[in-house]
Each structure stands twice: as structure tokens, then as C-alpha cells.
Write a protein that holds these residues in place. Structure first.
Motif, PDB file in Angstrom:
ATOM      1  N   LYS A  36       0.842  -1.204   0.000  1.00 16.23           N
ATOM      2  CA  LYS A  36       0.000   0.000   0.000  1.00 16.23           C
ATOM      3  C   LYS A  36       0.872   1.246   0.000  1.00 16.23           C
ATOM      4  O   LYS A  36       0.590   2.220  -0.712  1.00 16.23           O
ATOM      5  CB  LYS A  36      -0.918  -0.010   1.211  1.00 16.23           C
ATOM      6  CG  LYS A  36      -1.943   1.111   1.209  1.00 16.23           C
ATOM      7  CD  LYS A  36      -2.922   0.970   2.366  1.00 16.23           C
ATOM      8  CE  LYS A  36      -3.990   2.050   2.314  1.00 16.23           C
ATOM      9  NZ  LYS A  36      -4.947   1.933   3.437  1.00 16.23           N
ATOM     10  N   LYS A  37       1.963   1.229   0.772  1.00 11.76           N
ATOM     11  CA  LYS A  37       2.879   2.373   0.796  1.00 11.76           C
ATOM     12  C   LYS A  37       3.531   2.580  -0.567  1.00 11.76           C
ATOM     13  O   LYS A  37       3.722   3.716  -1.009  1.00 11.76           O
ATOM     14  CB  LYS A  37       3.939   2.164   1.870  1.00 11.76           C
ATOM     15  CG  LYS A  37       3.423   2.294   3.291  1.00 11.76           C
ATOM     16  CD  LYS A  37       4.530   2.060   4.310  1.00 11.76           C
ATOM     17  CE  LYS A  37       4.004   2.196   5.742  1.00 11.76           C
ATOM     18  NZ  LYS A  37       5.089   1.931   6.724  1.00 11.76           N
ATOM     19  N   GLY A  38       3.891   1.469  -1.218  1.00  7.36           N
ATOM     20  CA  GLY A  38       4.484   1.582  -2.553  1.00  7.36           C
ATOM     21  C   GLY A  38       3.523   2.229  -3.527  1.00  7.36           C
ATOM     22  O   GLY A  38       3.910   3.086  -4.335  1.00  7.36           O
ATOM     23  N   ALA A  39       2.247   1.831  -3.447  1.00  5.79           N
ATOM     24  CA  ALA A  39       1.239   2.424  -4.325  1.00  5.79           C
ATOM     25  C   ALA A  39       1.051   3.903  -4.011  1.00  5.79           C
ATOM     26  O   ALA A  39       0.960   4.746  -4.923  1.00  5.79           O
ATOM     27  CB  ALA A  39      -0.079   1.672  -4.173  1.00  5.79           C
ATOM     28  N   GLU A  40       0.995   4.222  -2.738  1.00  8.97           N
ATOM     29  CA  GLU A  40       0.792   5.628  -2.351  1.00  8.97           C
ATOM     30  C   GLU A  40       1.950   6.506  -2.799  1.00  8.97           C
ATOM     31  O   GLU A  40       1.753   7.669  -3.186  1.00  8.97           O
ATOM     32  CB  GLU A  40       0.597   5.711  -0.840  1.00  8.97           C
ATOM     33  CG  GLU A  40      -0.746   5.140  -0.383  1.00  8.97           C
ATOM     34  CD  GLU A  40      -0.876   5.068   1.124  1.00  8.97           C
ATOM     35  OE1 GLU A  40       0.179   5.153   1.812  1.00  8.97           O
ATOM     36  OE2 GLU A  40      -2.011   4.917   1.621  1.00  8.97           O
ATOM     37  N   LYS A  41       3.157   5.951  -2.768  1.00  8.98           N
ATOM     38  CA  LYS A  41       4.317   6.720  -3.245  1.00  8.98           C
ATOM     39  C   LYS A  41       4.186   7.010  -4.738  1.00  8.98           C
ATOM     40  O   LYS A  41       4.428   8.147  -5.195  1.00  8.98           O
ATOM     41  CB  LYS A  41       5.605   5.952  -2.967  1.00  8.98           C
ATOM     42  CG  LYS A  41       6.861   6.678  -3.428  1.00  8.98           C
ATOM     43  CD  LYS A  41       8.113   5.879  -3.096  1.00  8.98           C
ATOM     44  CE  LYS A  41       9.374   6.601  -3.593  1.00  8.98           C
ATOM     45  NZ  LYS A  41      10.608   5.828  -3.286  1.00  8.98           N
ATOM     46  N   LEU A  42       3.799   5.989  -5.514  1.00  7.96           N
ATOM     47  CA  LEU A  42       3.632   6.185  -6.959  1.00  7.96           C
ATOM     48  C   LEU A  42       2.498   7.164  -7.249  1.00  7.96           C
ATOM     49  O   LEU A  42       2.552   7.924  -8.221  1.00  7.96           O
ATOM     50  CB  LEU A  42       3.357   4.839  -7.643  1.00  7.96           C
ATOM     51  CG  LEU A  42       4.506   3.830  -7.634  1.00  7.96           C
ATOM     52  CD1 LEU A  42       4.062   2.513  -8.269  1.00  7.96           C
ATOM     53  CD2 LEU A  42       5.733   4.379  -8.378  1.00  7.96           C
ATOM     54  N   ILE A  43       1.487   7.159  -6.403  1.00  7.09           N
ATOM     55  CA  ILE A  43       0.345   8.048  -6.606  1.00  7.09           C
ATOM     56  C   ILE A  43       0.693   9.489  -6.233  1.00  7.09           C
ATOM     57  O   ILE A  43       0.489  10.426  -7.024  1.00  7.09           O
ATOM     58  CB  ILE A  43      -0.864   7.550  -5.786  1.00  7.09           C
ATOM     59  CG1 ILE A  43      -1.405   6.240  -6.370  1.00  7.09           C
ATOM     60  CG2 ILE A  43      -1.966   8.612  -5.754  1.00  7.09           C
ATOM     61  CD1 ILE A  43      -2.433   5.560  -5.484  1.00  7.09           C
ATOM     62  N   LYS A  44       1.219   9.670  -5.043  1.00  9.05           N
ATOM     63  CA  LYS A  44       1.436  11.024  -4.527  1.00  9.05           C
ATOM     64  C   LYS A  44       2.640  11.716  -5.159  1.00  9.05           C
ATOM     65  O   LYS A  44       2.606  12.914  -5.441  1.00  9.05           O
ATOM     66  CB  LYS A  44       1.592  10.971  -3.009  1.00  9.05           C
ATOM     67  CG  LYS A  44       0.325  10.549  -2.283  1.00  9.05           C
ATOM     68  CD  LYS A  44       0.545  10.419  -0.778  1.00  9.05           C
ATOM     69  CE  LYS A  44      -0.718   9.994  -0.059  1.00  9.05           C
ATOM     70  NZ  LYS A  44      -0.512   9.820   1.401  1.00  9.05           N
ATOM     71  N   LYS A  45       3.715  10.967  -5.361  1.00  6.79           N
ATOM     72  CA  LYS A  45       4.942  11.580  -5.858  1.00  6.79           C
ATOM     73  C   LYS A  45       5.013  11.610  -7.382  1.00  6.79           C
ATOM     74  O   LYS A  45       5.583  12.536  -7.974  1.00  6.79           O
ATOM     75  CB  LYS A  45       6.156  10.842  -5.292  1.00  6.79           C
ATOM     76  CG  LYS A  45       7.490  11.523  -5.596  1.00  6.79           C
ATOM     77  CD  LYS A  45       8.635  10.833  -4.869  1.00  6.79           C
ATOM     78  CE  LYS A  45       9.968  11.546  -5.161  1.00  6.79           C
ATOM     79  NZ  LYS A  45      11.103  10.902  -4.448  1.00  6.79           N
ATOM     80  N   TYR A  46       4.419  10.598  -8.027  1.00  4.43           N
ATOM     81  CA  TYR A  46       4.598  10.478  -9.483  1.00  4.43           C
ATOM     82  C   TYR A  46       3.291  10.513 -10.274  1.00  4.43           C
ATOM     83  O   TYR A  46       3.297  10.330 -11.484  1.00  4.43           O
ATOM     84  CB  TYR A  46       5.351   9.183  -9.800  1.00  4.43           C
ATOM     85  CG  TYR A  46       6.732   9.140  -9.185  1.00  4.43           C
ATOM     86  CD1 TYR A  46       7.769   9.912  -9.696  1.00  4.43           C
ATOM     87  CD2 TYR A  46       6.989   8.336  -8.067  1.00  4.43           C
ATOM     88  CE1 TYR A  46       9.036   9.878  -9.124  1.00  4.43           C
ATOM     89  CE2 TYR A  46       8.253   8.299  -7.485  1.00  4.43           C
ATOM     90  CZ  TYR A  46       9.268   9.075  -8.019  1.00  4.43           C
ATOM     91  OH  TYR A  46      10.524   9.045  -7.454  1.00  4.43           O
ATOM     92  N   GLY A  47       2.171  10.734  -9.606  1.00  2.15           N
ATOM     93  CA  GLY A  47       0.918  10.951 -10.314  1.00  2.15           C
ATOM     94  C   GLY A  47       0.323   9.725 -10.985  1.00  2.15           C
ATOM     95  O   GLY A  47      -0.401   9.849 -11.977  1.00  2.15           O
ATOM     96  N   TYR A  48       0.587   8.531 -10.446  1.00  5.14           N
ATOM     97  CA  TYR A  48       0.103   7.323 -11.119  1.00  5.14           C
ATOM     98  C   TYR A  48      -1.418   7.210 -11.100  1.00  5.14           C
ATOM     99  O   TYR A  48      -2.012   6.686 -12.050  1.00  5.14           O
ATOM    100  CB  TYR A  48       0.742   6.079 -10.488  1.00  5.14           C
ATOM    101  CG  TYR A  48       2.068   5.708 -11.112  1.00  5.14           C
ATOM    102  CD1 TYR A  48       3.016   6.688 -11.433  1.00  5.14           C
ATOM    103  CD2 TYR A  48       2.395   4.390 -11.381  1.00  5.14           C
ATOM    104  CE1 TYR A  48       4.232   6.358 -11.996  1.00  5.14           C
ATOM    105  CE2 TYR A  48       3.613   4.041 -11.950  1.00  5.14           C
ATOM    106  CZ  TYR A  48       4.533   5.031 -12.254  1.00  5.14           C
ATOM    107  OH  TYR A  48       5.739   4.708 -12.822  1.00  5.14           O
ATOM    108  N   ASP A  49      -2.060   7.647 -10.029  1.00  4.50           N
ATOM    109  CA  ASP A  49      -3.521   7.617 -10.020  1.00  4.50           C
ATOM    110  C   ASP A  49      -4.078   8.591 -11.055  1.00  4.50           C
ATOM    111  O   ASP A  49      -5.072   8.314 -11.732  1.00  4.50           O
ATOM    112  CB  ASP A  49      -4.047   7.966  -8.627  1.00  4.50           C
ATOM    113  CG  ASP A  49      -5.064   6.946  -8.140  1.00  4.50           C
ATOM    114  OD1 ASP A  49      -5.140   5.862  -8.747  1.00  4.50           O
ATOM    115  OD2 ASP A  49      -5.781   7.223  -7.164  1.00  4.50           O
ATOM    116  N   GLU A  50      -3.433   9.738 -11.191  1.00  6.32           N
ATOM    117  CA  GLU A  50      -3.844  10.711 -12.211  1.00  6.32           C
ATOM    118  C   GLU A  50      -3.680  10.105 -13.604  1.00  6.32           C
ATOM    119  O   GLU A  50      -4.549  10.258 -14.472  1.00  6.32           O
ATOM    120  CB  GLU A  50      -3.007  11.981 -12.082  1.00  6.32           C
ATOM    121  CG  GLU A  50      -3.420  13.086 -13.049  1.00  6.32           C
ATOM    122  CD  GLU A  50      -2.555  14.331 -12.919  1.00  6.32           C
ATOM    123  OE1 GLU A  50      -2.725  15.250 -13.736  1.00  6.32           O
ATOM    124  OE2 GLU A  50      -1.696  14.360 -12.005  1.00  6.32           O
TER     125      GLU A  50
END
Length: 734
Positions: free
Chosen positions: A545-559
Motif C-alpha cells: 500500500k505504501k508503494g502504491a501511495e508513493k507512486l500516486i502522490k509523488k509520481y501521479g500514477y492515479d492521475e
């Protein structure tokens, strides 16, 4: 039991109520082909017919022939016929009638029918009530009743093609190369009702006379002979045969056969999937509801059998198990001789893990729906093959593409790449096939993202649906070690040489280098988030979950992942997508159940579903049932159940990769070359286009020489997925 199971599925997020198609029997068509190979160059095949005893006979320039064990042989049953010069063949009261150079005769009715016609160069005959017979030859014709001539007349330059009796008018219709004549044997009159020089064949259909020409179909009013229309919007316009068969209008042409449907369109039968060759000579009503198609080099018996989608799945399941299992993998069958399944042998592909995951998923769905022990055993067998993909490389969770016993792998390269690419790759990186630690096996390296996609898709499904906890835990272990490999290697698949594979890349430097309108950016973000969500869902290990959150928050993966599919567009440049990649669609839809259902929050789940729905809307026109049912598995409601069932009904029974061409068809409307590679305004049914996997989409032309048979999981996965999400009912016999 089923209700309890559905409750479990709803709690786990892997089932949803969809529109249900009632699986009632439909008419499934398939072809049995018979080739003529003896003295082919010196023999012309002319006519075909079937009698009330279900016997099939073929008239050739060298006498009568019959189909037997996939071949056409000389018919020697009636020895007197062997010595006769048979000119034409007719069917009357369900019996064979022959026109020879001397007489009209039959072996039925105790052989009493015998008309000594004395027609010079006879060419055609037709029969009406009480054995009323018209025989036509060069420049003359004669009418006979009770085996006796009642009228004879001549027509200058008469060149007859065929004769039919019209019971509505009580008169004969005589088709010639120069037009259509009406002959009244009672009044001894003949009248030319149509003057034309391009006619080839005709038959009666309802209130019309349908004439085939060298450039379309001419329709006449049956009573007045007034022309209604000239139809050229046909699969092909050079017509060789017209037949009313059991109330259906069939056409033969120089490029296959086709049947008029109730909606005014055509079912098209061409290519070696259906015919020995496409040059149709004659059509006839066959036994047991079949249609006989005679071509230059043989005949086909096209059968129509009542079948449910479930029965069709049973048929393909038998083929899958019989001819498409290699070490537990789903495998294609290659053939040394085109179309000859007895020469088939197994070989690896680049995507053995992906194809096997798709068959395995189908068996999991089948077990969930039916509790079949056979389905469970098949699923466990396939799982063991996939499990070994990470065991043989011994690279801490790196999955091989495939494996084979040492010395029997197919070449040294990844299939589908050019020789130049292979040599360059091996020069830089070494052999693609690597030796296992025990020295007995080779495993295939260069694993790509589509393999990982298939693994995470089916391991999640396995962890949800497998009945035994020990096996479910093994699937969760596979999810964990493959996810750990990617995370431990900075979001890459790292091969044996310490380098990332060509496509196993989810690192932000790679993903975000693509413009937002290039599909790779959106797809790769979706994949890695889905993988991480899946790992967290089953292990509850917070590092995922932390790995996913890092990709989302820092690199915009959810966007990236939540952008609608409509943003994907054309972009040229190195490493950029410049066309819509339907293999990406396959990866995307296999991913969305986990991407949506294993979201970390309801807000995220809603955003993920909205993005998935946008992709489904783009792909909706394909009528692909797998996309529709996977969308249903992700929460979709209106999933086009009827269109999906149409795709399954029209899926061909023959899975051999025959070459198919639709470019010549005049009944289809072509559209301009486009980003999605769609060729026509409508999606062709599966049995009229080249066979391909789910990543083929609009591929209507192509195929090969018939040297491989596709694995039936192409049908089995969507069918059982449809049953699982209640988009297809259990079979209904009535």
C-alpha cells in the motif's frame, strides 16, 4: 449452495449482477469438407444433389462421384451408370434423375422412368407434376408426358443453362445465355420474358424470380416478369448458382457462397474454413438440414445443428484437453501438413503464461458455477505449470515466458521477432533460452508486462475461487514473490543479465516520459497500481500500500490511470505508440477487476471504475464478450449481453488458422484508415474473418496457410466468465 457462493463472491468483490442472456439452442453452422484429388486437372465438377436416402452424388465430366472419408471417389454402385454419358443431374420427389445423351432415366420407381429424347446435344432438364419433363439442347427443346413426347420446338441459337417448373403458373422457365423463356407445354407456346446476355443461374423465391448474373442479382416479379431491382451489394457479384433451399436464398459465386438473412444482409461462407476452394459450381439441399456446396476442387457439407452456448463450450473443452495442453500450459497446435490435425505438434510461444492464465481463469469460473471436479483438476494442473515459471529461473520472483526440455525449445529467440532482431539481441544479451539449474530444462527470458498482467489477474482469481486453502495460499505466494521482484528492482522486471526486459517497466522515469495521450502511460500506471492493490488485498502487508501511495502522490500514477481512455491519441516518435494497441486492451481488461475492486478507498474505487468505464465505452463497438464480462466483474451493469452472446454464437467451430480475405466484399462499407485500425462500419462475425486472439479486434483479413490450430480458451474464458457474472443463463433446452 449457489446462493451462498454468490454471497461470498459479492463480499469479495468478484461478482456482480449483469443482464442475462437466455441460453436457448440456436443453429450452429460448421463445415465438413471433401477434396477431389484424383486426376483433378482432367475432371470438371458440374452438379451436386442429395436424395431422400441421404445419399450425395456429384456429376463430373468423367461420370458420377461420391464423397467418402473426406475425399471424393468414383461412384461405382450402379454399374450401368458408369457406361453412360450423363449430361445433367436432377432431383425429383427426393430421387436422383439423370439426363444422358440418349435418355432421361432414374434407378428409382423400379427403373420405369425412361424417356428416349432424341435431342441433339442435350444440356438441361426440368420436371413438373406427374413426371412432366422438359429437355433442352442446342437450338431445340421438347416436352414429355408419360414418357412420351407431346411437343417439340426450336429456338435459334438456344444455349440452355437450366430449367425449372413454376407450380404457380403451371409452366416451365428456361434459362439460356441469351435470356429467360417461359414454356407452356400444354398450349405449345414459348415466350421470351427477359432479354439479357449475362445470366448465369436462377431460382424461384416467394413472389419473385431471382437471377444470378456476372455482375449482381436481378430480381423479377414472378407473375409479370417486371424487373424489381438489380442488387450488387453482395459479398461478391459474379454469381454462379442460385438456390432456394428450405426457404432460404443461397448464392454461389466465384468467391464463395452466401445466404440471404432476414435482415437483408448475408451470411458469407468462403475460405478453407468453409470450402475446399472459393470457386462455387453448384449448390443443393443436403441431408439433415445441411447445404451442399460444390466447388472446382471438392465439396463442402455445411451443417446446421441446434446447440446452446453451453454445448459449444463442452465441444471446445474436449478439443482444449485433447490437443492443447503442454506440460499443463495452454498451447497452440502446429501442423506439418495444412489442416491435417494428425500431423500436429506442440511448441512454445512468447506468452504461454498469459494464454494459460486465461484458460485457467475460465476453469476457475467453471468450477465456481458448476462445482465440477474436472474444472478444479484442470485449474490446478494449469496453476502448477504457471507456478514453475518462477521456479525455473531462480531469480526471486522473476517469471519466465515459458519452458521446454533442453534441446527441444523452438529456436534461440522469442517468437515473432525478425532474424535480425534475434541476432542483435543475442549478441548483446546472450541466449534468450536459459538453462535451468538441474540442466534438464530451458526457460524463456525477456518476459513482458502482458505476462505479468496475466499472472496477477489469475492468481487473484485463484486466491478467491480455489476451494482448497493450501492452493489459495500458493497463489498468494506467487502474487507476493512477483510483486517483491518488481519492487526490489526499482519497478522493473530484471532478467538473468541484470537488465530490465523490453516491456517489463513500471518505473516513473519510464512511465512518465510518455505524453498523456500515449496509451503506455495510462496502461502501465493502471497495471502497477492493480498489482500493488492485489498484493495488499491478500497479504495485508502495508509495504504494498505504501508503494502504491508513493507512486500516486509523488509520481501521479492515479492521475495517469484515471484519465479517460478518450485522451489516447496518435503520437509519433521513438518508443511511442502510434496506433491503438489492442494487446494493451487485453492487458487493461484483465487488470480492471482488481484495479477497481481492490481499491484502497471507496473514493478511489469510484474514480477507478469511471476510468475503466471510459475504456469499455471505447471498446464497446467490438462486441467482445470478454471485455464486457470483465467490465461486469468490475461493477459494470449495462454490458451488452446480447452483443456478447452474438459474438459467442458466431465464433467458428473450426479453429484452424486459414487465410481469409474480405477486401473484395461489396456488401460491406469500408471506412478510412484510422487510429483504431477498424476496417468496416460494422464488426464482422467471427466465422467470416480471420481467427485471432482477443487482442486482434478488427482484424478481418489475413491468417495463414492452415498450419496451426488456435487453443479454444479463446471461447471458453468469455463463456464461463459470462456464466459467472450471470450474463449467460444455464442452458435451456426448449
Amino acid at each position: 449452495m449457489k446462493k451462498l457462493f454468490l454471497v461470498f463472491c459479492l463480499l469479495t468483490g468478484f461478482a456482480t449482477k449483469a443482464q442475462t442472456y437466455a441460453d436457448r439452442p440456436f443453429l450452429q453452422d460448421s463445415a465438413e469438407k471433401f477434396a477431389y484429388e484424383e486426376d483433378e486437372a482432367n475432371v470438371d465438377l458440374l452438379q451436386i444433389a442429395s436424395d431422400r436416402n441421404k445419399a450425395i452424388t456429384i456429376l463430373s465430366s468423367q461420370g458420377l462421384l461420391l464423397p467418402y472419408e473426406k475425399r471424393i471417389r468414383q461412384d461405382v454402385q450402379y454399374r450401368p451408370l458408369i457406361d453412360m454419358n450423363i449430361i445433367a443431374l436432377n432431383r425429383y420427389q427426393g430421387q436422383f434423375v439423370y439426363l444422358t445423351d440418349k435418355a432421361v432415366l432414374s434407378n428409382a420407381w423400379a427403373g420405369k422412368l425412361y424417356i428416349n429424347h432424341s435431342i441433339k446435344a442435350p444440356q438441361a432438364m426440368g420436371m413438373g407434376p406427374d413426371f412432366l419433363t422438359l429437355i433442352a439442347g442446342e437450338s431445340e427443346f421438347a416436352v414429355f408426358k408419360n414418357n412420351r413426347e407431346v411437343w417439340r420446338s426450336s429456338i435459334k441459337d438456344l444455349d440452355p443453362l437450366s430449367v425449372k417448373y413454376d407450380p404457380n403458373s403451371g409452366r416451365f422457365l428456361l434459362l439460356t445465355t441469351g435470356g429467360l423463356y417461359q414454356v407452356d407445354g400444354g398450349a405449345n407456346t414459348v415466350k421470351k420474358v427477359l432479354d439479357a446476355n449475362n445470366l448465369t443461374a436462377f431460382d424461384l423465391f416467394g413472389d419473385t424470380i431471382v437471377l444470378g448474373t456476372t455482375n449482381g442479382v436481378q430480381i423479377l416479379d414472378r407473375k409479370s416478369f417486371a424487373p424489381n431491382k438489380l442488387d450488387q451489394k453482395l459479398p461478391w457479384t459474379e454469381i454462379t448458382s442460385v438456390k432456394n433451399i428450405r426457404g432460404n436464398l443461397w448464392f454461389g459465386s466465384t468467391k464463395g457462397a452466401f445466404k440471404l438473412r432476414d435482415d437483408g444482409k448475408y451470411d458469407y461462407y468462403a475460405s478453407k474454413r468453409w470450402l475446399v476452394d472459393d470457386q462455387v459450381v453448384d449448390l443443393a439441399e443436403g441431408p439433415d438440414g445441411s447445404v451442399l456446396v460444390l466447388t472446382q476442387k471438392g465439396m463442402s457439407k455445411i451443417g446446421f445443428v441446434p446447440m446452446t452456448l453451453a454445448q459449444k463450450a463442452d465441444y471446445f473443452q474436449e478439443i482444449q484437453r485433447l490437443r492443447h495442453i503442454r506440460y499443463g500450459f495452454t498451447s497452440e497446435l502446429a501442423m506439418k501438413t495444412p489442416g491435417d490435425l494428425s500431423t500436429g505438434y506442440f511448441h512454445d510461444t512468447d506468452n504461454d503464461g498469459l494464454w494459460t492464465s486465461m484458460y485457467l481463469a475460465g476453469e476457475l469460473f467453471r468450477f465456481a458455477v458448476t462445482k465440477s471436479e474436472d474444472a478444479k483438476q484442470n485449474a490446478y494442473e494449469a496453476f502448477e505449470a504457471m507456478e514453475r515459471l518462477t521456479a525455473l529461473p531462480n531469480l526471486k520472483g522473476f517469471p519466465a515466458r515459458s519452458f521446454e526440455r533442453d534441446g527441444y525449445e523452438v529456436g534461440l529467440h522469442a517468437n515473432g521477432f525478425s532474424e535480425e532482431w534475434r541476432e542483435e539481441y543475442v549478441k548483446k544479451h546472450g541466449r534468450i533460452w536459459r538453462l535451468s539449474d538441474d540442466g534438464l530444462w530451458r526457460w524463456k527470458s525477456t518476459t513482458s508486462s502482458d505476462e505479468s498482467c496475466g499472472h496477477f489477474f489469475v492468481y487473484a482469481l485463484f486466491a478467491e475461487l480455489a476451494p482448497d486453502k493450501e492452493w489459495r495460499d500458493r497463489a498468494i505466494h506467487q502474487i507476493k514473490i512477483e510483486m517483491d521482484h518488481i519492487m526490489d528492482n526499482d519497478w522493473y522486471l530484471i532478467d538473468w543479465n541484470g537488465k530490465p526486459t523490453a516491456w517489463g517497466k513500471w518505473n516513473p522515469d519510464y512511465v512518465n516520459k510518455f505524453p498523456i495521450n500515449v496509451g503506455d502511460r495510462r496502461l502501465n500506471s493502471t497495471l502497477i497500481l492493480s498489482f500493488l492493490q492485489t498484493a495488499y488485498h491478500f497479504t495485508k502487508d502495508k509495504k504494498y500500500k505504501k508503494g502504491a501511495e508513493k507512486l500516486i502522490k509523488k509520481y501521479g500514477y492515479d492521475e495517469n490511470a484515471n484519465r479517460p481512455a478518450t485522451v489516447i491519441g496518435f503520437e509519433e516518435g521513438e518508443d511511442l505508440s502510434n496506433t491503438w494497441n489492442h494487446s494493451d486492451d487485453e492487458m487493461y481488461f484483465l487488470t480492471i477487476p482488481s484495479f477497481v475492486n481492490y481499491s484502497f478507498s471507496e473514493e478511489q474505487k469510484e474514480a477507478h471504475f469511471t476510468s475503466a468505464k471510459s475504456h469499455w465505452e471505447v471498446e464497446r463497438s467490438e462486441k467482445n464478450p470478454l471485455w464486457n464480462y470483465l467490465f461486469a466483474l468490475s461493477g459494470g451493469k449495462n454490458i451488452d449481453s446480447e452483443e456478447s452472446a452474438w459474438w459467442l454464437r458466431e465464433f467458428p467451430m473450426d479453429l484452424i488458422d486459414w487465410k481469409i480475405d474480405n477486401d473484395h466484399r461489396k456488401d460491406l462499407t469500408k471506412i478510412a484508415p484510422n487510429f483504431r485500425k477498424q476496417t468496416y462500419t460494422e464488426v464482422l462475425p467471427g466465422d467470416e474473418r480471420t481467427l485471432h486472439l482477443h487482442n486482434g479486434a478488427y482484424r478481418n483479413n489475413g491468417g495463414s496457410d492452415g498450419k496451426r490450430e488456435y487453443a479454444p480458451y479463446i471461447y471458453l474464458l468469455p463463456y464461463w466468465a459470462g456464466r459467472y457474472v450471470d450474463a449467460i443463463s444455464a442452458p435451456q433446452d426448449k
